[in-house]
Motif scaffolding. Structure first.
Motif, PDB file in Angstrom:
ATOM      1  N   ARG A  72     -59.627  24.573 -47.370  1.00 25.83           N
ATOM      2  CA  ARG A  72     -60.974  24.011 -47.491  1.00 25.83           C
ATOM      3  C   ARG A  72     -61.913  24.721 -46.526  1.00 25.83           C
ATOM      4  NH1 ARG A  72     -61.470  18.991 -50.041  1.00 25.83           N
ATOM      5  NH2 ARG A  72     -59.502  18.002 -50.633  1.00 25.83           N
ATOM      6  N   ILE A  73     -63.092  25.077 -47.016  1.00 26.37           N
ATOM      7  CA  ILE A  73     -64.129  25.705 -46.205  1.00 26.37           C
ATOM      8  C   ILE A  73     -65.428  24.955 -46.437  1.00 26.37           C
ATOM      9  CG2 ILE A  73     -65.485  27.801 -45.805  1.00 26.37           C
ATOM     10  CD1 ILE A  73     -63.083  29.434 -46.667  1.00 26.37           C
ATOM     11  N   SER A  74     -66.150  24.654 -45.373  1.00 20.79           N
ATOM     12  CA  SER A  74     -67.429  23.949 -45.532  1.00 20.79           C
ATOM     13  C   SER A  74     -68.522  24.686 -44.767  1.00 20.79           C
ATOM     14  CB  SER A  74     -67.319  22.504 -45.044  1.00 20.79           C
ATOM     15  OG  SER A  74     -67.064  22.445 -43.657  1.00 20.79           O
ATOM     16  N   HIS A  95     -65.474  17.026 -44.425  1.00 19.71           N
ATOM     17  CA  HIS A  95     -64.908  17.784 -45.535  1.00 19.71           C
ATOM     18  C   HIS A  95     -63.456  18.168 -45.319  1.00 19.71           C
ATOM     19  CE1 HIS A  95     -68.927  17.962 -47.098  1.00 19.71           C
ATOM     20  NE2 HIS A  95     -69.365  18.624 -46.047  1.00 19.71           N
ATOM     21  N   SER A 154     -66.259  19.897 -50.105  1.00 18.63           N
ATOM     22  CA  SER A 154     -65.567  21.015 -49.481  1.00 18.63           C
ATOM     23  C   SER A 154     -65.381  22.143 -50.479  1.00 18.63           C
ATOM     24  CB  SER A 154     -64.215  20.559 -48.942  1.00 18.63           C
ATOM     25  OG  SER A 154     -64.385  19.568 -47.968  1.00 18.63           O
ATOM     26  N   VAL A 204     -65.288  26.127 -40.877  1.00 13.10           N
ATOM     27  CA  VAL A 204     -66.672  25.708 -41.103  1.00 13.10           C
ATOM     28  C   VAL A 204     -67.591  26.879 -40.762  1.00 13.10           C
ATOM     29  CG1 VAL A 204     -68.503  24.076 -40.504  1.00 13.10           C
ATOM     30  CG2 VAL A 204     -66.103  23.334 -40.488  1.00 13.10           C
ATOM     31  N   ALA A 246     -62.147  20.320 -43.397  1.00 14.55           N
ATOM     32  CA  ALA A 246     -62.156  21.774 -43.571  1.00 14.55           C
ATOM     33  C   ALA A 246     -61.262  22.484 -42.558  1.00 14.55           C
ATOM     34  CB  ALA A 246     -63.580  22.299 -43.449  1.00 14.55           C
ATOM     35  N   ASN A 268     -63.529  26.126 -51.289  1.00 13.58           N
ATOM     36  CA  ASN A 268     -62.548  27.117 -50.877  1.00 13.58           C
ATOM     37  C   ASN A 268     -63.204  28.486 -50.913  1.00 13.58           C
ATOM     38  OD1 ASN A 268     -62.590  28.008 -53.564  1.00 13.58           O
ATOM     39  ND2 ASN A 268     -60.838  26.728 -54.119  1.00 13.58           N
TER      40      ASN A 268
END
Length: 338
Positions: free
Chosen positions: A218-220, A136, A163, A141, A138, A165
């Protein structure tokens, strides 16, 4: 062979030499940073499974924070037998924030993870986290966590087919600490994300946590990665002294950073949520202690009033918020007993 010197200067010199040699052959993928203070009771259970699952692309940086028990001896025992483990040592007790900063300054991995000295992870934890980060792309994570204490209840809602946010994450997820996350190191360096260099016991990770949220693109979520959190002294009497005021240093710093990075106030609701939730929960710790310290409570309320942009009574004397915080600690204490 990794040396296990106790002197900080010797450790840094040795570490530079080792990295110069190692990076010729292996690009480090992950640095696991682990502050340690008087944790001899749990260190074996924490270190063994982590050492079993890491390869030559992973380094573990353990920082002994001037422990008064056998923690440093245990770390050096494993250090002599594991090339992946690097042991650093503080001559005086600095607290978890400065110790993690020390570890960060020595880290070479593409990604950063934090592991507390009394916690553990499942066998595939780091592979799951790294895979999610790369798939992703990221900056951060999230992992799963057990036991499911109230703060973490909504983790199951965070799916990551794509991914995400920050705005897609539930509020409960935002409240989780740094230990159940993986961070891209260049992302941390780009935004100068670090811990305050103060000995703060309550909320020392708030600045790192919330500034990284603000800056992340981006955060996954890695559902197969499970962090096993060991709760100790989590009841209302766990911190009922001067140390609880340290949370205001963290909150004041985050507020100042948000005002700089968000002059238009687009995320004002986010900072209000942060301040209200932390202040309310710790206020309940004080007022429900077996022997409440009235002077400390009044000083706490004064610091809270200076931080808030609305009357402190609206939060600390709000029956609904107080009951919510009390329910939180009742449930937390039940998990702790189990």
């Amino acid at each position: 062979v990794v040396s296990c010197a106790n002197s900080a200067d010797e450790i840094i010199d040795d570490y530079v030499k080792i990295l110069d040699n190692r990076t010729k052959f292996v690009q480090l993928k992950l640095s696991i940073i682990k502050p340690v203070y008087n944790s001899e009771k749990y260190l074996h259970a924490c270190l063994r499974p982590v050492l079993d699952q890491v390869d030559e692309g992973v380094e573990i940086i353990a920082i002994d924070d001037a422990s008064e028990d056998n923690s440093l001896d245990i770390l050096n025992y494993y250090c002599k037998r594991n090339a992946n483990l690097k042991v650093l040592h503080n001559d005086t007790n600095l607290g978890p924030g400065p110790s993690r900063n020390y570890g960060l300054s020595q880290a070479s991995g593409e990604y950063i993870a934090f592991l507390d000295s009394d916690d553990s992870v499942n066998q595939s934890y780091f592979n799951e986290m790294l895979n999610s980060a790369e798939v992703h792309r990221a900056d951060i994570v999230f992992s799963n966590v057990v036991p499911e204490i109230p703060v973490f209840n909504d983790f199951s809602k965070i799916y990551a087919p794509a991914s995400q946010n920050l705005d897609n994450l539930p509020a409960e997820c935002k409240m989780t600490g740094i230990i159940v996350k993986l961070y891209r190191r260049e992302f941390l360096k780009e935004h100068d994300i670090h811990f305050l260099n103060k000995k703060i016991i309550i909320g020392e990770d708030i600045p790192f946590n919330w500034i990284s949220y603000f800056c992340a693109r981006r955060i996954s979520f890695a559902p197969g990665a499970v962090y096993r959190y060991r709760m100790q002294g989590t009841g209302c009497d766990s911190v009922n002294d001067e140390r609880i005021l340290g949370i205001f240093d963290s909150l004041e710093y985050v507020k100042s950073i948000y005002q700089t990075k968000d002059p238009a106030g687009e995320r004002e609701a986010m900072i209000i949520h942060l301040i209200v939730s932390h202040i309310a929960q710790n206020h309940v710790k004080l007022i429900t202690a077996s022997e409440p310290d009235e002077d400390l409570i009044q000083r706490y309320r004064k610091r809270a009033s200076a931080l808030m942009t609305f009357p402190v009574e609206a939060v600390l004397d709000n029956a609904f918020i107080e009951q919510y915080a009390k329910d939180f600690y009742i449930e937390l204490n039940e998990e702790y007993k189990n």
